[in-house]
Scaffold this motif. Structure first.
Motif, PDB file in Angstrom:
ATOM      1  N   ASP A 157       7.577  -8.551  36.873  1.00  0.00           N
ATOM      2  CA  ASP A 157       7.916  -7.687  35.742  1.00  0.00           C
ATOM      3  C   ASP A 157       8.054  -8.499  34.455  1.00  0.00           C
ATOM      4  OD1 ASP A 157       8.874  -5.258  34.392  1.00  0.00           O
ATOM      5  OD2 ASP A 157      10.827  -6.214  34.444  1.00  0.00           O
ATOM      6  N   GLU A 158       8.691  -9.651  34.544  1.00  0.00           N
ATOM      7  CA  GLU A 158       8.888 -10.484  33.348  1.00  0.00           C
ATOM      8  C   GLU A 158       7.557 -10.969  32.790  1.00  0.00           C
ATOM      9  OE1 GLU A 158      11.345 -14.483  31.903  1.00  0.00           O
ATOM     10  OE2 GLU A 158      11.567 -13.711  33.937  1.00  0.00           O
ATOM     11  N   ALA A 159       6.640 -11.383  33.676  1.00  0.00           N
ATOM     12  CA  ALA A 159       5.326 -11.848  33.216  1.00  0.00           C
ATOM     13  C   ALA A 159       4.567 -10.724  32.522  1.00  0.00           C
ATOM     14  CB  ALA A 159       4.522 -12.390  34.389  1.00  0.00           C
ATOM     15  N   MET A 160       4.663  -9.527  33.083  1.00  0.00           N
ATOM     16  CA  MET A 160       3.989  -8.380  32.474  1.00  0.00           C
ATOM     17  C   MET A 160       4.603  -8.032  31.116  1.00  0.00           C
ATOM     18  SD  MET A 160       1.509  -7.222  34.357  1.00  0.00           S
ATOM     19  CE  MET A 160       0.901  -7.508  36.017  1.00  0.00           C
ATOM     20  N   ALA A 161       5.942  -7.941  31.084  1.00  0.00           N
ATOM     21  CA  ALA A 161       6.635  -7.481  29.879  1.00  0.00           C
ATOM     22  C   ALA A 161       6.533  -8.482  28.733  1.00  0.00           C
ATOM     23  CB  ALA A 161       8.101  -7.200  30.201  1.00  0.00           C
ATOM     24  N   ARG A 162       6.537  -9.765  29.050  1.00  0.00           N
ATOM     25  CA  ARG A 162       6.559 -10.789  27.999  1.00  0.00           C
ATOM     26  C   ARG A 162       5.176 -11.255  27.573  1.00  0.00           C
ATOM     27  NH1 ARG A 162      11.561 -15.055  28.771  1.00  0.00           N
ATOM     28  NH2 ARG A 162      13.243 -13.510  28.824  1.00  0.00           N
ATOM     29  N   GLU A 163       4.201 -11.081  28.453  1.00  0.00           N
ATOM     30  CA  GLU A 163       2.906 -11.695  28.172  1.00  0.00           C
ATOM     31  C   GLU A 163       1.749 -10.695  28.222  1.00  0.00           C
ATOM     32  OE1 GLU A 163       0.759 -15.930  29.316  1.00  0.00           O
ATOM     33  OE2 GLU A 163       2.309 -15.113  30.621  1.00  0.00           O
TER      34      GLU A 163
ATOM     35  N   PRO B 180       2.167  -7.017  26.092  1.00  0.00           N
ATOM     36  CA  PRO B 180       2.041  -7.138  24.628  1.00  0.00           C
ATOM     37  C   PRO B 180       0.629  -7.496  24.178  1.00  0.00           C
ATOM     38  CG  PRO B 180       4.054  -8.213  25.363  1.00  0.00           C
ATOM     39  CD  PRO B 180       3.279  -7.864  26.601  1.00  0.00           C
ATOM     40  N   LEU B 181      -0.069  -8.330  24.955  1.00  0.00           N
ATOM     41  CA  LEU B 181      -1.433  -8.696  24.595  1.00  0.00           C
ATOM     42  C   LEU B 181      -2.370  -7.496  24.698  1.00  0.00           C
ATOM     43  CD1 LEU B 181      -1.685 -12.193  26.320  1.00  0.00           C
ATOM     44  CD2 LEU B 181      -1.847 -11.736  23.857  1.00  0.00           C
ATOM     45  N   LEU B 182      -2.206  -6.710  25.751  1.00  0.00           N
ATOM     46  CA  LEU B 182      -3.045  -5.522  25.892  1.00  0.00           C
ATOM     47  C   LEU B 182      -2.777  -4.520  24.776  1.00  0.00           C
ATOM     48  CD1 LEU B 182      -3.337  -4.485  29.660  1.00  0.00           C
ATOM     49  CD2 LEU B 182      -5.154  -5.213  28.106  1.00  0.00           C
ATOM     50  N   LEU B 183      -1.507  -4.329  24.436  1.00  0.00           N
ATOM     51  CA  LEU B 183      -1.166  -3.402  23.354  1.00  0.00           C
ATOM     52  C   LEU B 183      -1.782  -3.839  22.031  1.00  0.00           C
ATOM     53  CD1 LEU B 183       2.577  -2.612  24.111  1.00  0.00           C
ATOM     54  CD2 LEU B 183       0.693  -0.974  24.118  1.00  0.00           C
ATOM     55  N   GLN B 184      -1.850  -5.144  21.840  1.00  0.00           N
ATOM     56  CA  GLN B 184      -2.385  -5.684  20.590  1.00  0.00           C
ATOM     57  C   GLN B 184      -3.909  -5.620  20.544  1.00  0.00           C
ATOM     58  OE1 GLN B 184      -1.257  -9.770  19.946  1.00  0.00           O
ATOM     59  NE2 GLN B 184      -2.619 -10.027  18.191  1.00  0.00           N
ATOM     60  N   LEU B 185      -4.566  -5.829  21.689  1.00  0.00           N
ATOM     61  CA  LEU B 185      -6.004  -6.060  21.677  1.00  0.00           C
ATOM     62  C   LEU B 185      -6.853  -4.885  22.166  1.00  0.00           C
ATOM     63  CD1 LEU B 185      -5.892  -9.723  23.037  1.00  0.00           C
ATOM     64  CD2 LEU B 185      -6.407  -9.007  20.689  1.00  0.00           C
TER      65      LEU B 185
END
Length: 203
Positions: A127-133, A136-141
């Motif tokens: 969960d932490e890897a998904m939420a922190r990395e 956010p990258l998918l939302l941005q790109l």
């Protein structure tokens, strides 16, 4: 600048793509899965409910990981710079989580708490890897429409996913999209025969 995720279009509803985006779906499910694990490991949970909770955790996490492998990680590879390395890293961690689920699935009553605690630890890291990395990258790109399309496919994939951990199965398309539904049919027959609880709503 967003990058298009290579998915065929879904039929529009009301003239536009609708539904929750994949980030919202995964975030919600991670929260629900961690809550299930927390109850499973809680001191006051009685033995019968603990066994049923273990069945639901195993099935729910197995379905969730299958859907991530079929749609989330390919989207990360296609959209995120160095996405292949990120996806490969998470797939290795997912193999370890599936192995932990396998041990929980076969655990004796007195082993359930310890096995579930290991699953929860690995789920927290996931969960932490998904939420922190990754999220956010998918939302941005990725575009909003692509994220919604991914959310739709993610939820559909879960319904046709295995309900038991299979750490040795293929983890990348196209083979996982062929093998997972076939194995899921066998799992679901076993669930019916064994009267196994596999959804949180049935607790």
């Amino acid at each position: 600048m967003t990058t298009s995720v290579p998915l065929p279009p879904l039929p529009p509803v009301g003239g536009e793509t609708t539904g929750p985006n994949v980030v919202d779906v995964i975030t919600r499910e991670h929260h629900e899965l961690r809550e299930l694990c927390a109850e499973l490991t809680a001191e006051g949970t009685d033995a019968a409910r603990r066994r049923t909770l273990a069945q639901v955790v195993v099935a729910s996490v197995s379905r969730h990981l299958s859907a991530e492998e079929q749609y989330l990680y390919p989207a990360v590879r296609a959209t995120v710079p160095d996405g292949g390395d990120l996806a490969d890293r998470e797939l290795l961690e997912d193999r370890a989580l599936l192995e932990s689920l396998r041990l929980l699935d076969g655990a004796k009553q007195e082993e359930l708490v310890d096995r579930a605690a290991d699953v929860l630890t690995r789920l927290d890291r996931h969960d932490e890897a998904m939420a922190r990395e990754l999220m956010p990258l998918l939302l941005q790109l990725a575009s909003v429409e692509d994220l919604i399309r991914l959310g739709n496919r993610f939820e559909l994939a879960e319904e046709a996913a295995p309900t038991r951990p299979h750490p040795s199965m293929p983890v990348t398309p196209p083979w996982n999209k062929v093998v997972d539904p076939a194995v899921a049919l066998i799992d679901k027959v076993r669930d019916v025969v064994g009267r196994r609880t596999t959804y949180p709503r049935d607790l």
